[in-house]
Design a protein around this motif. Structure first.
Motif, short mmCIF file in Angstrom:
data_model
loop_
_atom_site.label_atom_id
_atom_site.label_comp_id
_atom_site.label_asym_id
_atom_site.label_seq_id
_atom_site.Cartn_x
_atom_site.Cartn_y
_atom_site.Cartn_z
N PHE B 184 0.83 -1.19 0.00
CA PHE B 184 0.00 0.00 0.00
C PHE B 184 0.86 1.24 0.00
N ILE B 185 0.55 2.16 -0.93
CA ILE B 185 1.14 3.50 -0.93
C ILE B 185 0.00 4.49 -1.17
N PRO B 186 0.15 5.73 -0.70
CA PRO B 186 -0.95 6.68 -0.89
C PRO B 186 -1.19 7.02 -2.36
N ARG B 187 -0.11 6.98 -3.15
CA ARG B 187 -0.26 7.24 -4.59
C ARG B 187 -0.30 5.91 -5.33
N THR B 188 -0.14 5.95 -6.65
CA THR B 188 -0.18 4.72 -7.44
C THR B 188 1.22 4.22 -7.81
N ILE B 192 7.18 4.67 -1.28
CA ILE B 192 7.72 3.60 -0.44
C ILE B 192 6.57 2.95 0.32
N ARG B 261 5.22 8.06 7.33
CA ARG B 261 4.56 7.30 6.27
C ARG B 261 3.33 6.55 6.76
N GLU B 265 -1.60 2.20 14.13
CA GLU B 265 -2.98 1.74 13.97
C GLU B 265 -3.29 1.43 12.49
N TYR B 266 -2.91 2.39 11.64
CA TYR B 266 -3.22 2.23 10.22
C TYR B 266 -2.43 1.09 9.59
N LYS B 269 -3.88 -2.35 10.59
CA LYS B 269 -5.13 -2.69 9.89
C LYS B 269 -4.87 -3.06 8.44
N VAL B 270 -4.04 -2.27 7.79
CA VAL B 270 -3.83 -2.48 6.36
C VAL B 270 -3.02 -3.76 6.12
N VAL B 273 -5.51 -6.37 5.71
CA VAL B 273 -6.21 -6.20 4.43
C VAL B 273 -5.36 -6.74 3.27
N LEU B 274 -4.10 -6.35 3.26
CA LEU B 274 -3.24 -6.74 2.14
C LEU B 274 -2.94 -8.24 2.17
N ARG B 276 -4.91 -10.57 3.15
CA ARG B 276 -6.10 -11.20 2.56
C ARG B 276 -6.11 -11.08 1.04
N ARG B 277 -5.86 -9.87 0.58
CA ARG B 277 -5.95 -9.64 -0.87
C ARG B 277 -4.83 -10.39 -1.62
#
Lengths: 760, 288
Positions: B184-188, B192, B261, B265-266, B269-270, B273-274, B276-277
């Motif tokens: 996961f990154i905030p952009r595409t 990092i 970055r 907490e974030y 959680k992520v 999520v990742l 699983r995906r």
């Protein structure tokens, strides 16, 4: 002549290739850091590592002793300036503050504040010198957040700052430089008539303009006191005026040559390095080149303000907005002068309101002094107001475009800041959104659509242009405004239109300060309007002279000559008596008819048409990561008349993209000592190309009657609506109102979790 | 004034000798996409830089007994263009291709990414999940260790003085095996990892997971191997219960920090999520 009375135009409105294009795509264009002079030294700046510190002393002796070091300077090498309003930049400024921001005198007021500078024969020697300068700091408590800075007992940056605009004048100094109120009608009484009232507070983060080219200059101080400066900026005359004032040099002693500019967006409407380079050159006797690193750009140059926006709006059940009230608190950085004034003035300008009040506070904090950034102030207040209007539309269960159409400013609307609008295109941009296919694209799960409208004044001001007719019938158009948005193309096009020749036969140049008349800087979306007006006037004068030369050749009165398609044609009783004389013919013979043909125009352009735009965006929110994807984006805008439509579209797209970055990810991250943690494009996240869809544009044309071809400024309006449009789209997608920028993934995910917790 | 020595040997033996004999700080330059940035920003001032791009065996991808040996200076672009590597190990190729821009891809390497020892290195969780090993050359000859044993903390590795990684080895891929990496990154792009997750699974003919390895990046001082997360998958099909257990195990393993970055907490959680995906993609690639 077209049926509606507008003249048939041959060049204006077409899309020729830009005259500066080849140099830019081949890499030949010289930007700030590309310029060299023989024997130049490398200049570098020592910056404060503290957010707030008293400078007890600076010892430069060890630095001066390092081989290769030719000059070391501090604020002691610059004259002490008394407080005086600066008049040549964009937005409010004070020369004393500007001097202090260029080089800290008694206190360092932010992490990155310049405290000394060196010039040496190599970068390594300059780095060694910086490391050898000993600064004795007394570290002071600091304050970063705007509301923290307003609290009683907060660390005070300036002990001579007493809030102006309050009565009685405060007895103690504070960080609040100024309070201002703009009011129309009776706001409190008007709220009594409202059926629905929306009241909420919003917050935005300071954001940097993100120009790709860091600040850079070369300065040479000659033995006779003549100063040459070569730099990229948004105004060579601005650089000249500021350097003259900050260093106490006569303007006639300074010549500033503009280099190509790699983006400015308002951030290059002031000086940082130029006065230092001049002092270092004076001390060393050698030319000095200075160029910021990206880290220095972030730590040492100005972003725009962050701020809080409290908004209250009241409406009737039928959607008529009856009252608006807002309180804006903008952080200005280390010195007074945030764009809270224009933030107030633009806040409700999209709407036709009789009762409206906006209160603004200008607040200093231990951050870099803010600089202009595209429509300074307007995006901040717009984020609050247009978010609140969206909430109102939801309360009313009314289409957000229809709600705006019902209340839109139009000809005759009196704005809260004073003027009554003439011909404006607010309604037209809203209609253009409604009529666009994007307005009806079906949305899927977690997808949402948001709309917001925005306003910017646009300005005119002082401009000069020179048109020289060359002996082969081509022309040179010289103006004094750096080309940051395709203005060379539009200058050449307007000249070609008047002269009646192909645009390829006109060569536009951006001249140095000694080669063309004064031009106020490139900013305020003024150049196509104001400098364009000077180009048109100068071109008309040249045509008059050409007609006079034909009259002389034919020995007929000058008023019996007309100018058609680039040729002098005998008219009236002389019609058909002579073969027309082309521009080439007249230019070739000019030596025998009175000498070279040239014309200038210097004017103060009045009547810049206000600009309006409406944006419509679709987003998809990943509820699990908080990531927001922009699916499609439409920006409509009134350009008055698009001189070169591609560059109008480009301005609209660029503004929208910067707004998307502002909305989603851009922010300054400070540690607990007030030091900036993300001074680079890795962690200061402007959008990359793959983050974005194509930005669709619709250019609406409601001509500005004060410009020869109807042009309005276009460069600033498009950054005003995006943040609210994005927030409104996120609300539509996931049912959550995001009130604080940036709406970054961690914040969105947190809001989703809070929503889920609230529903349990 | 600072002036480092630079050497570009053509054999591993020469490179090892240079590193072993170096006084002060020595650094290997494979692609240089981290090293040059650290030099320019002044974070690092090595006394010796050894460029390994001229050592032929470090520039090639070879197949060995059904597996692969990827030279230490092979770039991401070269890995992506290889005829069969991305067919067999799509997860690790996708991971290395996430690093930087197209231009950076011409230089960035798996081994450089590993030896830079950032907990957020994109290719490392993918390599760990796939069961990759590295070949290390040193004054005392060669040794081979699992990828996860190289980084020991942010910026530090288990390599001894004079040692360098010369290749990454991927085992022969068992039947019905699939791998995947997500970050996961905030952009595409051009960023990092805030969190990264690599998953590799092997299924039986009925689609039940018989073997799995799960690795997380950017949630601890080093890339993590998460046996509990693998255990959540083994013996199960890709169903909601298994995914929920995987998510919980991944979150439980996280020991992240709050920094610019991402928050603890974030990131936690992520990571779930990742995981699983990535597992869903790995199962699909394994033929589920």
């Amino acid at each position: 002549m077209a049926p509606d009375g507008t003249p048939d135009l041959k060049v204006v409105g077409t899309r020729p290739i830009r005259p500066d294009g080849v140099d830019k795509v081949t890499g030949r264009a010289q930007f700030g850091a590309d310029f060299q002079l023989p024997g130049q030294l490398v200049g570098k700046v020592l910056r404060s590592p503290h957010a707030h510190a008293r400078i007890r002393s600076i010892d430069t002796s060890k630095a001066e002793a390092i081989p290769g070091v030719k000059a070391v300077m501090t604020a002691a090498d610059m004259p002490e300036i008394t407080s005086e309003e600066a008049f040549v930049g964009e937005g409010p400024a004070d020369f004393k503050d500007m001097s202090g921001n260029t080089m800290a005198r008694d206190k360092a007021l932010y992490d990155g504040h310049a405290v000394a500078a060196v010039a040496a024969t190599s970068a390594a020697a300059a780095d060694a010198a910086l490391a050898a300068i000993e600064v004795d700091y007394e570290v002071l408590p600091h304050v970063i957040d705007v509301e923290d800075a307003m609290v009683e007992g907060a660390p005070v940056l300036h002990d001579d700052m007493f809030t102006s605009g309050v009565d009685p004048k405060p007895a103690t100094p504070s960080n609040v430089a100024k309070r201002m109120v703009f009011e129309l009608g009776d706001v409190d009484a008007a709220f009594e008539k409202a059926d629905i009232v929306i009241e909420r507070k919003y917050k935005t983060a300071p954001v940097h303009q993100g120009y790709i080219e860091p600040h850079a200059c070369v300065a040479q101080y000659a033995a006779d006191g003549q100063v040459q400066i070569y730099c990229s900026s948004q105004g060579q005359f601005m650089v000249r005026a500021y350097v003259a004032k900050l260093l106490g040099i006569d303007i006639s002693e300074i010549r500033v040559t503009p280099l190509e500019i790699g983006g400015g967006f308002g951030g290059k409407t002031l000086v940082y390095l130029e006065p230092l380079a001049v002092v270092l050159s004076r001390k060393s006797g050698r030319p000095v080149k200075m160029a910021m690193t990206r880290e220095e750009v972030f730590r040492g140059s100005g972003p725009t303000s962050g701020g809080t926006v409290w908004v209250k709006i009241g409406a009737k059940r039928d959607g008529t907005i009856v009252a608006g009230d807002a309180v804006l608190k903008f952080q200005a950085g280390a010195y007074a002068g945030s764009p809270v004034g224009p933030g107030c003035m633009t806040a409700f300008a999209v709407y036709d309101l009789q009762d409206v009040r906006i209160t603004g506070y200008d607040v200093v904090t231990n951050r870099p002094k803010v600089a202009a950034y595209r429509a300074p102030g307007a995006p901040i207040s717009n984020f609050g107001v247009e978010s609140a209007v969206d909430e109102l539309a939801r309360e009313l269960d009314m289409d957000p475009v229809e709600l705006r159409l019902k209340n839109a400013a139009k000809k005759g609307t009196k704005a809260a800041y004073g003027p009554t609008f003439g011909d404006i295109g607010c309604v037209e941009t809203l209609e253009a959104v409604k009529n666009h296919p994007n307005y009806n694209v079906p949305l899927g799960p977690n997808q949402g659509r948001g709309v917001a409208a925005g306003f910017w004044f646009n300005i005119g001001g002082e401009s000069s242009a020179t048109v020289n007719i060359n002996e082969d019938g081509t022309a040179v158009v010289a103006t004094g405004n750096p080309d940051i948005g395709g203005s060379r193309a539009s200058m050449a096009m307007m000249a070609a239109e008047v002269l009646g020749i192909d645009v390829e036969r006109v060569r536009p140049i951006v001249a140095d300060t000694s080669s063309v008349g004064y031009c106020f800087l490139t900013g305020g979306s003024r150049v196509t309007f104001a400098t364009g007006m000077a180009v048109v006037e100068a071109s008309k004068s040249a045509v008059n002279e050409l007609k006079a030369r034909a009259a002389k050749t034919w020995d007929i009165p000058v008023d019996a000559v007309e100018w058609e398609d680039g040729r002098a044609v005998p008219a009236g009783s002389n019609a058909g008596d002579f073969e027309p004389l082309s521009l080439e013919d007249l230019a070739a013979k000019s030596g025998r008819t009175g000498g070279p043909i040239a014309a200038t125009s210097s004017l103060n352009a009045q009547g810049a048409g206000p600009g309006f735009g409406t944006h419509l965006v679709d987003v998809e929110v990943d509820r699990e990561t908080g990531h927001v994807k922009v699916l499609r984006y439409l920006a409509t805008q009134d350009a008055g008349r698009a001189i070169h439509p591609s560059y109008v579209e480009g301005q609209i797209q660029g503004g929208a993209v910067q707004g998307i970055g502002w909305a989603l990810n851009e922010e300054y991250i400070y540690d607990d000592k007030g030091r900036l943690e993300n001074p680079g494009f890795l962690d200061y996240r402007i959008p990359v190309a793959s983050d974005l869809p194509m930005i669709d544009t619709v250019v609406v044309e409601v001509p500005n009657p004060r410009h020869p071809y109807g042009a309005r400024g276009v460069g600033e309006v498009p950054i005003v609506p995006p943040m609210a449009a994005m927030a409104n789209a996120i609300q539509d997608a996931i049912g959550i109102r995001m009130t604080e920028l940036p709406m970054s993934p961690p914040k969105v995910r947190k809001a989703v979790d809070e929503q889920a917790a609230a529903e349990e | 004034m600072y002036a480092p020595s630079f050497a570009a040997p053509t054999t591993v033996a020469e490179a090892v000798q240079l590193l072993a004999n170096a006084s002060g700080v020595a650094r290997v330059l494979a692609g240089g996409t981290d090293l040059l940035v650290q030099l320019r920003s002044g974070i690092l001032k090595p006394d010796l830089i050894v460029d390994t791009k001229r050592i032929p065996e470090l520039r090639t991808i070879t197949t060995e007994g059904g597996g692969y040996r990827i030279g230490a200076s092979v770039s991401g672009a070269e890995a992506g263009e290889h005829a069969t590597l991305s067919r067999d190990w799509p997860g690790i190729v996708e991971a290395v291709e996430l690093i930087g821009s197209t231009q950076i891809q011409g230089r960035a390497s798996f081994v450089g990414n590993l030896c830079n020892a950032s907990p957020a290195a994109d290719s490392v969780p993918a390599l760990v999940a796939a069961g990759a090993t590295v070949v290390i050359a040193g004054p005392n000859g060669e040794r081979e260790v699992p990828v996860e044993e190289v980084p020991t903390g942010p910026g530090s590795t288990s390599l001894a003085k004079g040692e360098m990684v010369v290749a990454v080895k991927l085992p022969p891929k068992p039947a019905r095996t699939g791998d995947a990496y997500l970050r996961f990154i905030p952009r595409t792009e051009m960023d990092i990892a805030v969190v990264g997750a690599g998953v590799c699974v092997t299924l039986d003919e009925g689609g039940t997971c018989t073997a799995a390895k799960v690795s997380l990046g950017a949630v601890a001082p080093t890339v993590l191997v998460v046996p509990d997360a693998a255990a959540a998958l083994i013996g199960n099909k890709l169903d909601d219960a298994a995914l929920a257990a995987l998510d919980a195990a991944a979150r439980a393993a996280c020991k992240p920090i709050d920094d610019k970055r991402g928050t603890i907490e974030y990131r936690t959680k992520v990571a779930g999520v990742l995981a699983r995906r990535a597992a869903a993609t790995a199962f699909k690639r394994a033929g589920a």
